[in-house]
Design a protein around this motif. Sequence first.
Motif, PDB file in Angstrom:
ATOM      1  N   GLY B 250      20.497  39.009  31.551  1.00 61.63           N
ATOM      2  CA  GLY B 250      19.011  38.638  31.534  1.00 61.63           C
ATOM      3  C   GLY B 250      18.344  36.950  31.577  1.00 61.63           C
ATOM      4  O   GLY B 250      17.950  37.132  31.724  1.00 61.63           O
ATOM      5  N   LEU B 251      20.261  36.695  31.364  1.00 64.31           N
ATOM      6  CA  LEU B 251      18.811  35.021  31.785  1.00 64.31           C
ATOM      7  C   LEU B 251      18.417  35.133  32.916  1.00 64.31           C
ATOM      8  O   LEU B 251      17.804  34.262  33.392  1.00 64.31           O
ATOM      9  CB  LEU B 251      20.818  33.931  31.906  1.00 64.31           C
ATOM     10  CG  LEU B 251      21.400  33.575  30.146  1.00 64.31           C
ATOM     11  CD1 LEU B 251      22.095  32.628  30.719  1.00 64.31           C
ATOM     12  CD2 LEU B 251      19.993  33.046  29.769  1.00 64.31           C
ATOM     13  N   ALA B 252      18.812  35.444  33.892  1.00 63.62           N
ATOM     14  CA  ALA B 252      18.636  35.864  35.715  1.00 63.62           C
ATOM     15  C   ALA B 252      16.942  36.040  35.563  1.00 63.62           C
ATOM     16  O   ALA B 252      16.253  35.903  36.268  1.00 63.62           O
ATOM     17  CB  ALA B 252      18.931  36.397  36.562  1.00 63.62           C
ATOM     18  N   TYR B 408      20.265  45.414  44.776  1.00 67.12           N
ATOM     19  CA  TYR B 408      20.936  44.236  44.629  1.00 67.12           C
ATOM     20  C   TYR B 408      20.393  43.270  45.006  1.00 67.12           C
ATOM     21  O   TYR B 408      20.666  42.004  44.574  1.00 67.12           O
ATOM     22  CB  TYR B 408      22.718  43.847  45.224  1.00 67.12           C
ATOM     23  CG  TYR B 408      22.917  43.850  46.690  1.00 67.12           C
ATOM     24  CD1 TYR B 408      22.870  41.910  46.851  1.00 67.12           C
ATOM     25  CD2 TYR B 408      22.665  44.456  47.884  1.00 67.12           C
ATOM     26  CE1 TYR B 408      22.696  42.480  48.377  1.00 67.12           C
ATOM     27  CE2 TYR B 408      22.955  44.805  48.976  1.00 67.12           C
ATOM     28  CZ  TYR B 408      22.862  43.061  48.510  1.00 67.12           C
ATOM     29  OH  TYR B 408      23.103  42.958  50.977  1.00 67.12           O
ATOM     30  N   MET B 409      20.083  42.973  45.752  1.00 64.55           N
ATOM     31  CA  MET B 409      18.728  41.725  46.472  1.00 64.55           C
ATOM     32  C   MET B 409      17.932  41.460  45.807  1.00 64.55           C
ATOM     33  O   MET B 409      17.089  40.048  45.423  1.00 64.55           O
ATOM     34  CB  MET B 409      17.952  41.933  48.252  1.00 64.55           C
ATOM     35  CG  MET B 409      19.697  41.647  49.070  1.00 64.55           C
ATOM     36  SD  MET B 409      18.981  41.362  50.529  1.00 64.55           S
ATOM     37  CE  MET B 409      19.178  39.927  50.727  1.00 64.55           C
ATOM     38  N   VAL B 410      17.016  42.570  44.811  1.00 67.57           N
ATOM     39  CA  VAL B 410      16.683  41.934  43.661  1.00 67.57           C
ATOM     40  C   VAL B 410      16.695  40.693  42.366  1.00 67.57           C
ATOM     41  O   VAL B 410      16.338  39.755  42.269  1.00 67.57           O
ATOM     42  CB  VAL B 410      15.081  42.951  43.465  1.00 67.57           C
ATOM     43  CG1 VAL B 410      14.301  42.404  42.338  1.00 67.57           C
ATOM     44  CG2 VAL B 410      14.333  43.868  44.361  1.00 67.57           C
ATOM     45  N   GLY B 411      18.060  41.594  42.459  1.00 65.05           N
ATOM     46  CA  GLY B 411      17.570  40.922  41.402  1.00 65.05           C
ATOM     47  C   GLY B 411      19.094  39.752  41.122  1.00 65.05           C
ATOM     48  O   GLY B 411      18.855  38.591  41.705  1.00 65.05           O
ATOM     49  N   LEU B 412      19.533  39.145  42.592  1.00 63.27           N
ATOM     50  CA  LEU B 412      19.982  38.529  43.588  1.00 63.27           C
ATOM     51  C   LEU B 412      19.271  37.268  43.239  1.00 63.27           C
ATOM     52  O   LEU B 412      19.023  36.360  43.468  1.00 63.27           O
ATOM     53  CB  LEU B 412      20.415  39.101  45.218  1.00 63.27           C
ATOM     54  CG  LEU B 412      21.219  37.812  45.752  1.00 63.27           C
ATOM     55  CD1 LEU B 412      22.296  38.174  46.870  1.00 63.27           C
ATOM     56  CD2 LEU B 412      20.204  37.515  46.268  1.00 63.27           C
ATOM     57  N   ALA B 417      17.066  32.142  41.631  1.00 66.58           N
ATOM     58  CA  ALA B 417      15.898  31.807  41.743  1.00 66.58           C
ATOM     59  C   ALA B 417      16.269  30.900  40.453  1.00 66.58           C
ATOM     60  O   ALA B 417      15.264  29.726  40.002  1.00 66.58           O
ATOM     61  CB  ALA B 417      14.401  32.271  41.579  1.00 66.58           C
ATOM     62  N   ALA B 418      16.777  30.875  39.399  1.00 67.65           N
ATOM     63  CA  ALA B 418      16.868  31.367  37.739  1.00 67.65           C
ATOM     64  C   ALA B 418      18.189  29.529  38.441  1.00 67.65           C
ATOM     65  O   ALA B 418      17.820  28.309  37.288  1.00 67.65           O
ATOM     66  CB  ALA B 418      17.528  31.850  36.672  1.00 67.65           C
ATOM     67  N   SER B 419      18.720  29.573  39.229  1.00 66.68           N
ATOM     68  CA  SER B 419      20.346  29.045  39.752  1.00 66.68           C
ATOM     69  C   SER B 419      19.677  27.588  40.329  1.00 66.68           C
ATOM     70  O   SER B 419      19.490  26.185  40.451  1.00 66.68           O
ATOM     71  CB  SER B 419      21.172  29.362  40.160  1.00 66.68           C
ATOM     72  OG  SER B 419      21.609  30.791  38.745  1.00 66.68           O
ATOM     73  N   LEU B 474      32.601  39.000  37.878  1.00 65.63           N
ATOM     74  CA  LEU B 474      31.248  39.307  37.255  1.00 65.63           C
ATOM     75  C   LEU B 474      29.686  39.463  38.638  1.00 65.63           C
ATOM     76  O   LEU B 474      29.775  39.072  39.427  1.00 65.63           O
ATOM     77  CB  LEU B 474      30.653  38.030  37.094  1.00 65.63           C
ATOM     78  CG  LEU B 474      29.590  37.865  36.132  1.00 65.63           C
ATOM     79  CD1 LEU B 474      29.885  38.414  34.816  1.00 65.63           C
ATOM     80  CD2 LEU B 474      29.517  36.163  35.860  1.00 65.63           C
ATOM     81  N   ARG B 475      28.979  40.232  38.315  1.00 60.04           N
ATOM     82  CA  ARG B 475      28.325  41.013  38.684  1.00 60.04           C
ATOM     83  C   ARG B 475      26.882  39.839  39.505  1.00 60.04           C
ATOM     84  O   ARG B 475      26.588  39.523  39.952  1.00 60.04           O
ATOM     85  CB  ARG B 475      27.831  42.528  39.012  1.00 60.04           C
ATOM     86  CG  ARG B 475      28.690  43.333  39.051  1.00 60.04           C
ATOM     87  CD  ARG B 475      27.990  44.965  39.047  1.00 60.04           C
ATOM     88  NE  ARG B 475      28.959  46.171  39.558  1.00 60.04           N
ATOM     89  CZ  ARG B 475      29.025  46.414  40.792  1.00 60.04           C
ATOM     90  NH1 ARG B 475      28.281  45.986  41.353  1.00 60.04           N
ATOM     91  NH2 ARG B 475      29.900  47.188  40.265  1.00 60.04           N
ATOM     92  N   ASN B 476      27.007  39.479  37.695  1.00 62.86           N
ATOM     93  CA  ASN B 476      25.294  38.789  38.133  1.00 62.86           C
ATOM     94  C   ASN B 476      25.956  36.864  37.327  1.00 62.86           C
ATOM     95  O   ASN B 476      26.306  37.495  36.469  1.00 62.86           O
ATOM     96  CB  ASN B 476      24.514  39.195  36.980  1.00 62.86           C
ATOM     97  CG  ASN B 476      23.037  38.691  37.295  1.00 62.86           C
ATOM     98  OD1 ASN B 476      23.016  37.173  37.271  1.00 62.86           O
ATOM     99  ND2 ASN B 476      21.764  39.628  37.593  1.00 62.86           N
TER     100      ASN B 476
END
Lengths: 113, 519
Positions: B250-252, B408-412, B417-419, B474-476
């Motif tokens: 969610g944070l990502a 997985y790359m979209v989530g990545l 970007a968030a980090s 942790l996956r994300n």
Amino acid sequence: MEQAKVAGKGEVRAHKSVHEIIESPDFKKLVSTRWTVSIILLVLLFVTYYGYILLVGMNRASLAQKVGEYTTLGIPVGVAVIVIAFILTAYYIFWANKSYDPEVERLKGQLKP
Amino acid sequence: MPQGAQTMQTTLGAPSAASIFFFFVIVVVTLAITYWAAKRTKTSKEFYAAGRSVSALQNGLALSGDYMSAASFLGISGMVALKGYDGMIYATGWLVGWPALMFLIAEPLRNLGKFTFADVVAFRLQQTPVRIASAIGGILTVLTYTIAQMVGAGNLIKLMFGLPYLWAEIIVGVVMLAYVLFGGMIATTWVQIIKACLLLGGVTFILLLGLSQFNFNPADLYAKVAQTYGQKALEPGGLVTNPLEAVSLGLALMFGLLGLPHILMRFYTVPDAKAARKSVLYATGFIGYFYIIIPVVGFMSSVLVGRDLIAKIDAGGNMASPLLAEALGGTALLGFIAAVAFATILAVVAGLTLAGASAYSHDIYVSIVKKGHATEQEQVKAAKIATVVFGVFAVALGILFKGQNVAYMVGLTFSVAASANFPALLMSIIWRRFTTWGAVAAIIVGTFLSLGMIIISPTVWVDVFKNPTAIIPLRNPCVISMTASFVAGWLVSLMTPDTGAQEAFEGEKLRVYLGVGAE
């Protein structure tokens, strides 16, 4: 721009320097109000979204309740999360147009040209 | 109606006259716009920021276009079609970044920036270190997103038109380069606007056509879903089991949006902060509408097409919407939707290329190599060379990653970007004592910690490298890597006090809150 001049007139005749504006109580209040509004809306967004996610994660049965013959509560709740997110965004615009922008114009009018 | 569903035949995968016709119409129209835009793209301000002449509504549509990728259009409807309710949980996550973008950075971004988000971070700090770090964070974010889009494009075009993967990659690369190279941001914006309208219109049309079979009553549709696949299809399943994982994702999704260079770049195309604000509202409206109707389309395809056929054509369910279009409107509607999906990919890749190219040409070449003293001609030339290099890279990476599962790359990308980008951006706007090295630390720690943690997570370590167990469960990584980025920025700033940057904060505040001196 036009509005700025009108708003600036009558109220403050002497223009202020950048430093004076930044240090003025009006500007400080503008900045703190802006962030207060933002933080409150952000907290509401967090409560809405993470409330939903945690409900899905921890109490799935609540969302599996039926609200129609087959329709589960989860469906309207999911739609509601999106609608609430939009309403919060719209409220920010409403607030900014009504309160923030006029104050910005007034302060800009006080600035030394 | 649904009776025929199980025996439905599909022409998907064979190039039909309708799909080729619509595809050519879209390409010809967008290239004509590029020709028109090219005549208006002479200066760097026109190339990167469309001359800051884009209206709030246009920008709202273009932002929606940048955000509504083929992954969400095809992926979420497919997920709902095959897995039921869980796809809907995913859909909500994709919207919540927009209000956050509005509350935290939309207006400051517009008031402080020129062409890239590095302009904002570097506003009162030392240009060289901050811009190098921002370019690294920005380019890595854009590259990971581009790989996902290019591989998705190749697969999609292969499935839809029966075109070989290699040709699909090259066509996407060439057409997209034509947009960006000749028409710059003006053409890219218009391509996004057209694509957003086609996508929203096309999906609405499918929705209405499909709902007409259920007396325009979604409850009838859900009843049919429950009768066919059981009540379970309408209940949350196993998608979210670990709350920490769910919060991290969610944070990502929420803050990743605030660090996507190709989205942030759009805020410089509008005339002022007020227009920037309005454009976020438009975008939130369009995208919210899209994510509300996409799950309905997914449910419809599960009953009108059938899960068996959807899964047979593509195991991931990505073809659920195109198959539904075919079931409802025959080959013509399928051709139209296929062409729209293709336009979607072209437009998103064009936006990414422009963002990647500007990170190099504006932040590295013009600001550092030329110390900000490049002529207009040199700036546009550098931007165009960077565009070609980035475009070639995009095609090469698309070919290199062929056959990889890149979902997985979209989530990545959202985690990176968030980090990488978001913490430095936010701290530079709100924190007086933020320093040059604090910014560099925040960006570098965020970028490499998030990338590193993804590599050793189950997503890559087990699923891609085929190791038996992952080093971290942790996956994300977002919840850890984003926090670490903020902490690094904070600690390093305290260790390297910079009175100059603190004094310059006054001028920055005047610009952030009053818009005085904004470009």
